[in-house]
Design a protein around this motif. Structure first.
Motif, PDB file in Angstrom:
ATOM      1  N   GLU A 196      -6.614   5.028  -6.052  1.00  0.00           N
ATOM      2  CA  GLU A 196      -5.249   5.238  -5.570  1.00  0.00           C
ATOM      3  C   GLU A 196      -4.536   6.298  -6.407  1.00  0.00           C
ATOM      4  O   GLU A 196      -3.776   7.114  -5.865  1.00  0.00           O
TER       5      GLU A 196
ATOM      6  N   LEU B  85      -6.738   3.999   0.730  1.00  0.00           N
ATOM      7  CA  LEU B  85      -7.412   2.707   0.789  1.00  0.00           C
ATOM      8  C   LEU B  85      -6.773   1.836   1.867  1.00  0.00           C
ATOM      9  O   LEU B  85      -5.612   2.041   2.249  1.00  0.00           O
TER      10      LEU B  85
ATOM     11  N   GLY C 251       0.415  -3.927   6.701  1.00  0.00           N
ATOM     12  CA  GLY C 251      -0.501  -3.015   6.028  1.00  0.00           C
ATOM     13  C   GLY C 251      -1.433  -2.331   7.005  1.00  0.00           C
ATOM     14  O   GLY C 251      -1.225  -2.377   8.223  1.00  0.00           O
TER      15      GLY C 251
ATOM     16  N   ARG D 141      -8.044  -2.818  -0.711  1.00  0.00           N
ATOM     17  CA  ARG D 141      -7.206  -3.099  -1.872  1.00  0.00           C
ATOM     18  C   ARG D 141      -7.135  -4.618  -2.107  1.00  0.00           C
ATOM     19  O   ARG D 141      -6.055  -5.190  -2.172  1.00  0.00           O
TER      20      ARG D 141
ATOM     21  N   GLU E 242       7.003  -0.819   4.830  1.00  0.00           N
ATOM     22  CA  GLU E 242       6.048  -1.685   4.132  1.00  0.00           C
ATOM     23  C   GLU E 242       5.627  -2.881   4.973  1.00  0.00           C
ATOM     24  O   GLU E 242       4.496  -3.347   4.873  1.00  0.00           O
TER      25      GLU E 242
ATOM     26  N   ASN F 215       0.837  -1.196   0.000  1.00  0.00           N
ATOM     27  CA  ASN F 215       0.000   0.000   0.000  1.00  0.00           C
ATOM     28  C   ASN F 215       0.876   1.253   0.000  1.00  0.00           C
ATOM     29  O   ASN F 215       1.669   1.452   0.921  1.00  0.00           O
TER      30      ASN F 215
ATOM     31  N   LEU G 230       0.159   4.079   0.767  1.00  0.00           N
ATOM     32  CA  LEU G 230      -0.208   4.916   1.912  1.00  0.00           C
ATOM     33  C   LEU G 230       0.723   4.698   3.094  1.00  0.00           C
ATOM     34  O   LEU G 230       0.954   5.612   3.894  1.00  0.00           O
TER      35      LEU G 230
ATOM     36  N   ASP H 107      -5.946  -2.142   3.665  1.00  0.00           N
ATOM     37  CA  ASP H 107      -5.497  -3.465   3.237  1.00  0.00           C
ATOM     38  C   ASP H 107      -6.334  -4.603   3.804  1.00  0.00           C
ATOM     39  O   ASP H 107      -6.581  -5.596   3.121  1.00  0.00           O
TER      40      ASP H 107
END
Length: 306
Positions: free
Chosen positions: A208, A214, A244, A174, A14, A4, A6, A216
């Motif tokens: 996105e 969004l 996420g 997502r 990550e 993601n 974001l 996860d």
């Protein structure tokens, strides 16, 4: 799927686990509104959403107005599930909308609304609920859905458009093709279903690209399990969180005669959520798990920057 984007925008790695601890059904009854206020101040709970058609919604908004840091969105409500405690749409009382059951309230199940609700009327109701919240002084942080009713091809795209129209992060995930096929159920095996999934996947990509935040994962602490094990059930579900951003749902409420009258079958689970998420034991456990807690205010701020 790729990680993601974001996550990095929020300043995390990550592989990090980030959790929005969300109280559903704020404003449904007084004890739920009071529970949210206590839990948000305590610090594990980071967000909640108000059911604007419900009797105690105004009190929830009064709390939000007195506490500007409170992270509260609009819980788009299209069902009324309890036996004797009911509510209905605020945009129309016409049966032509398909939004009323035989008693003149919202239907009790998401499936009934998904079958009978007229698409245009439901979109109008979504807008009316957000407008009502704004008119009464709420500065909503996001939009989500009661009982997952908008998670259906008939309503999903309008839900996303309405959230964008008001600059609100939607509760949207997502997921890959398999995930969305699971959501739409038996329809997924048909040519129409495959086309709908493709449209959803394209929509996710488009959102996105437009800087719409969004999520996860979604985790729900179930209401239909033994409430005596609430602490351990919460710990187990939190320990198993994937990397996420996870929307983690609880239904906290304080002990009251009102709550027990409304929902006698799961009131102990709701009271359990309140007690567990107001405990130092759980707060320390979350810290030990190195899980980061955020609210929707951060997502809304990133969305507005785009």
């Amino acid at each position: 799927m790729q990680p993601n984007p974001l996550i990095k925008k929020l300043g995390y790695k990550e592989e990090d686990r980030v959790m929005i601890v969300h109280v559903d059904d704020v404003g449904m009854c007084q004890s739920g509104t009071e529970a949210f206020a206590d839990l948000f101040e305590f610090g594990i709970v980071s967000s909640g959403a108000i059911m604007t058609p419900c009797p105690w919604a105004l009190e929830a908004i009064q709390y939000a107005k007195s506490n500007p840091k409170a992270d509260l969105g609009v819980h788009i409500t299209l069902t009324s599930e309890w036996e004797t405690y009911r509510w209905g749409p605020i945009s129309s009382r016409s049966r032509a909308t398909g939004m009323l059951d035989a008693q003149g309230y919202f239907p009790r199940t998401a499936e009934e609304m998904q079958v009978n609700g007229k698409k245009r009327a439901v979109r109008k109701e979504m807008i009316a609920q957000i407008e009502w919240a704004l008119e009464n002084g709420l500065n909503p942080t996001h939009a989500d859905t009661h009982m997952g009713t908008v998670a259906h091809p008939k309503f999903m795209f309008d839900y996303l458009k309405v959230a964008q129209q008001y600059g609100l992060p939607p509760m949207m995930f997502r997921m890959d093709r398999a995930g969305w096929e699971n959501i739409i159920g038996e329809l997924a095996s048909s040519a129409v279903g495959k086309g709908i999934v493709s449209l959803i996947l394209n929509k996710v990509k488009s959102l996105e690209e437009k800087n719409v935040p969004l999520l996860d994962n979604i985790v729900l602490l179930p209401l239909d399990i033994d409430p005596k094990n609430r602490m351990q059930d919460a710990k187990n579900s939190i320990k198993e969180l994937p990397s996420g951003i996870t929307h983690y749902i609880i239904h906290a409420a304080k002990e009251s005669k009102e709550l027990r009258a409304i929902t006698p079958n799961d009131c102990d689970a709701r009271i359990g959520d309140y007690n567990v998420f107001k405990s130092n034991e759980l707060k320390e456990f979350i810290e030990e798990q190195n899980i980061h807690i955020i609210g929707y205010q951060k997502l809304k701020a990133l969305m507005s920057e785009g």
